[in-house]
Write an enzyme that holds these catalytic residues in place. Structure first.
Site, PDB file in Angstrom:
ATOM      1  N   HIS A 101       0.898  -1.156   0.000  1.00 22.75           N
ATOM      2  CA  HIS A 101       0.000   0.000   0.000  1.00 22.75           C
ATOM      3  C   HIS A 101       0.944   1.214   0.000  1.00 22.75           C
ATOM      4  CE1 HIS A 101      -2.447  -2.905   2.383  1.00 22.75           C
ATOM      5  NE2 HIS A 101      -3.488  -2.327   1.845  1.00 22.75           N
ATOM      6  N   ASP A 104       2.213   2.079   3.416  1.00 25.96           N
ATOM      7  CA  ASP A 104       3.134   1.140   4.090  1.00 25.96           C
ATOM      8  C   ASP A 104       4.565   1.549   3.814  1.00 25.96           C
ATOM      9  OD1 ASP A 104       0.857  -0.508   4.189  1.00 25.96           O
ATOM     10  OD2 ASP A 104       1.539  -1.710   2.491  1.00 25.96           O
ATOM     11  N   HIS A 271     -10.864 -13.966   4.024  1.00 27.90           N
ATOM     12  CA  HIS A 271     -12.058 -13.208   3.638  1.00 27.90           C
ATOM     13  C   HIS A 271     -13.158 -14.171   3.182  1.00 27.90           C
ATOM     14  CE1 HIS A 271      -9.460  -9.411   2.597  1.00 27.90           C
ATOM     15  NE2 HIS A 271      -9.309  -9.821   3.838  1.00 27.90           N
ATOM     16  N   ASP A 307     -10.540 -11.604  11.082  1.00 27.33           N
ATOM     17  CA  ASP A 307      -9.530 -11.738  10.034  1.00 27.33           C
ATOM     18  C   ASP A 307      -8.155 -11.904  10.686  1.00 27.33           C
ATOM     19  OD1 ASP A 307      -8.661 -11.761   7.434  1.00 27.33           O
ATOM     20  OD2 ASP A 307      -8.725  -9.585   7.161  1.00 27.33           O
ATOM     21  N   ASP A 339      -0.723 -12.478   2.291  1.00 30.37           N
ATOM     22  CA  ASP A 339      -1.324 -11.413   3.096  1.00 30.37           C
ATOM     23  C   ASP A 339      -1.549 -12.014   4.494  1.00 30.37           C
ATOM     24  OD1 ASP A 339      -2.513  -9.223   4.070  1.00 30.37           O
ATOM     25  OD2 ASP A 339      -4.151  -9.124   2.630  1.00 30.37           O
TER      26      ASP A 339
HETATM   27  C1  XUL Z   1      -7.401  -6.454   4.435  1.00 25.63           C
HETATM   28  C2  XUL Z   1      -6.641  -6.901   3.264  1.00 25.63           C
HETATM   29  C3  XUL Z   1      -5.820  -5.855   2.597  1.00 25.63           C
HETATM   30  C4  XUL Z   1      -5.749  -5.972   1.120  1.00 25.63           C
HETATM   31  C5  XUL Z   1      -5.039  -4.846   0.445  1.00 25.63           C
HETATM   32  O1  XUL Z   1      -8.137  -7.444   5.045  1.00 25.63           O
HETATM   33  O2  XUL Z   1      -6.662  -8.051   2.909  1.00 25.63           O
HETATM   34  O3  XUL Z   1      -4.568  -5.862   3.155  1.00 25.63           O
HETATM   35  O4  XUL Z   1      -5.149  -7.158   0.723  1.00 25.63           O
HETATM   36  O5  XUL Z   1      -5.561  -3.615   0.759  1.00 25.63           O
HETATM   37 CO    CO Z   2      -5.697  -9.035   1.337  1.00 29.53          CO
END
Ligand code: XUL
Ligand code: CO
Length: 437
Positions: A101, A104, A271, A307, A339
């Protein structure tokens, strides 16, 4: 700069018998599986946010992470140093890609102009390090959710100025992604949703979100950025309901607003489970629509409903993930992007290596197992056979659109009853999978 990981050398493949925690047991980058090297199949990526910015803080306590290369300040110099530590890590690990990002990698300033200046100063070092190591940017993204200005959303904010700010921020993040030869750009709607419908004009918010994405598509063309756009589904957290809740909802939104040709999905395991689905379900929904783009590889905890972004180590999970990915022709523009974050209690730098090595090995095993299942062919043959009534006769006529209700009524009236059903054989198939694990 001093080495950030002085005691760790390049992680090598030592094979399944190795007891070395700093070696791959299964991920052998150059080994060919089903016609491609593991490196080409898996396209591993390290995330900047968790791995280099994660502090280990949680709602009950502050950060725990020991990161000796980081001076803890918000300075540009510290951000630039951190880039060098990050590339040392990614290079030693042997991952070909990374993702970030905007916020970051570089500190946010007090104005957009200052933030952009900081970003450029850090991007310069990112570019140098990419060049030095050959590590590539899988995708970039803008953090349009952390700053308090985004409390009501970014593209879906009730405040038009906030929408404009998000657009400007995304514009810059796309430019830097392009400059760094990023292979994609991701949109995760961090706060694109609602906490209560009492204060929400949903239709208007969705139209605004679509407008923002259309602007991004137009700008992509203007600057000649050829990377793939991804949208990343997530059902909740931080909002109660995120508009991009799951694969099906994202596809519907993209289709409704004429955006589908410009986007693929970036599917994240944790997710998927938050949405009440399996990862494989989400991959199949995306794959069937020709929109399977990339994956954010992690896992949740069965007993925790949020999450948790843990590193994936479950071989069933990676096997089913790779079965669906191989079925839809493999990963093309995307990658297997971790991630994922180390636990708050795993606070030493070496834990970052253990975590990534484990994730990469779990995916290498999933890939090898999925390829073996496909080569064996029994699973695929079973499914083909299960649908064989559609290959000829009345099934083929229905599929080709040649018959309607009247003809189908005549068909059944003539037969009296439908042909008998066959067993679904779920247990037999589960045992078959276990033959390979
Ligand atoms: C949040 C998530 C983010 C995205 C990128 O749950 O997964 O980090 O991958 O914005
Ligand atoms: Co993500």
């Amino acid at each position: 700069m001093q080495s950030a990981f002085p005691k760790i050398s390049k992680i090598k493949f030592e094979g399944p018998k190795s007891k070395n925690p700093l070696a791959f047991k299964h991920y052998n980058a150059s080994e060919v599986v089903a016609g491609k090297t593991m490196r080409e199949h898996l396209r591993f990526a390290v995330v900047y946010w968790h791995t280099f910015r994660g502090t280990g803080s949680d709602p009950f306590g502050s950060g725990t992470m020991l990161r000796p290369w980081d001076d803890g300040t918000n300075s540009v110099a510290n951000a630039q140093n951190r880039v060098r530590a990050a590339f040392e890590f990614i290079e030693k690990l042997g991952a070909p890609y990374y993702c970030w990002h905007d916020r970051d990698v570089a500190p946010e300033g007090s104005t957009l102009a200052e933030s952009n200046k900081n970003f450029d100063a850090v991007a310069k070092v990112l570019k140098e390090e990419q060049k030095r190591t050959g590590i590539k940017l899988l995708w970039g993204t803008a953090n349009a959710f952390s700053n308090p200005r985004y409390m009501h959303g970014a593209g879906t904010s009730c405040n038009a100025d906030v929408f404009a700010y998000a657009a400007a921020q995304i514009k810059k993040a796309m430019e830097v992604t392009h400059e760094l030869k990023g292979e994609g750009y991701t949109f995760w709607g961090g706060r694109e949703g609602y906490m209560t419908l009492l204060n929400t004009d949903m239709k208007r918010e969705l139209n605004h979100l679509a407008a923002l994405l259309h602007m991004a598509v137009a700008y992509k063309k203007q600057i000649g950025f050829k990377g793939q756009f991804y949208i990343e589904p997530k059902p909740k957290e931080p909002t109660k309901h995120q508009y991009d809740s799951d694969s099906a909802a994202c596809l519907n939104f993209l289709r409704e607003h004429g955006l589908l040709p410009h986007f693929k999905l970036n599917i994240e395991t944790n997710h998927a489970t938050l949405a009440g689905h399996t990862m494989q379900h989400e991959l199949e929904v995306a794959g069937a629509a020709g929109a399977l783009g990339s994956i954010d590889a992690n896992t949740g905890d069965e007993l925790l409903g949020w999450d948790t972004d843990q590193f994936p180590t479950n071989i069933y999970l990676t096997t089913y993930t790779m079965l669906s990915i191989l079925k839809y022709g493999g990963i093309k523009t995307g990658g297997v992007n971790f991630d994922a974050k180390v636990r708050r209690e795993s606070f030493e730098p070496i834990d970052l290596f253990h975590a990534h090595i484990g994730g990469m090995d779990a995916f290498a095993r999933g890939l090898k197992i999925a390829a073996a299942i496909r080569k064996d062919g029994r699973l695929e043959k079973f499914v083909q056979q299960r649908y064989s009534s559609w290959d000829s006769g009345i099934g083929a006529k229905i599929e080709s659109g040649k018959v309607g209700f009247k003809e189908l009524e005549a068909h059944i009236l003539a037969k009296g009853e439908a042909d008998s059903n066959s067993s679904g054989r779920q247990e037999f198939l589960e045992n078959l999978i276990n033959e390979f694990i």
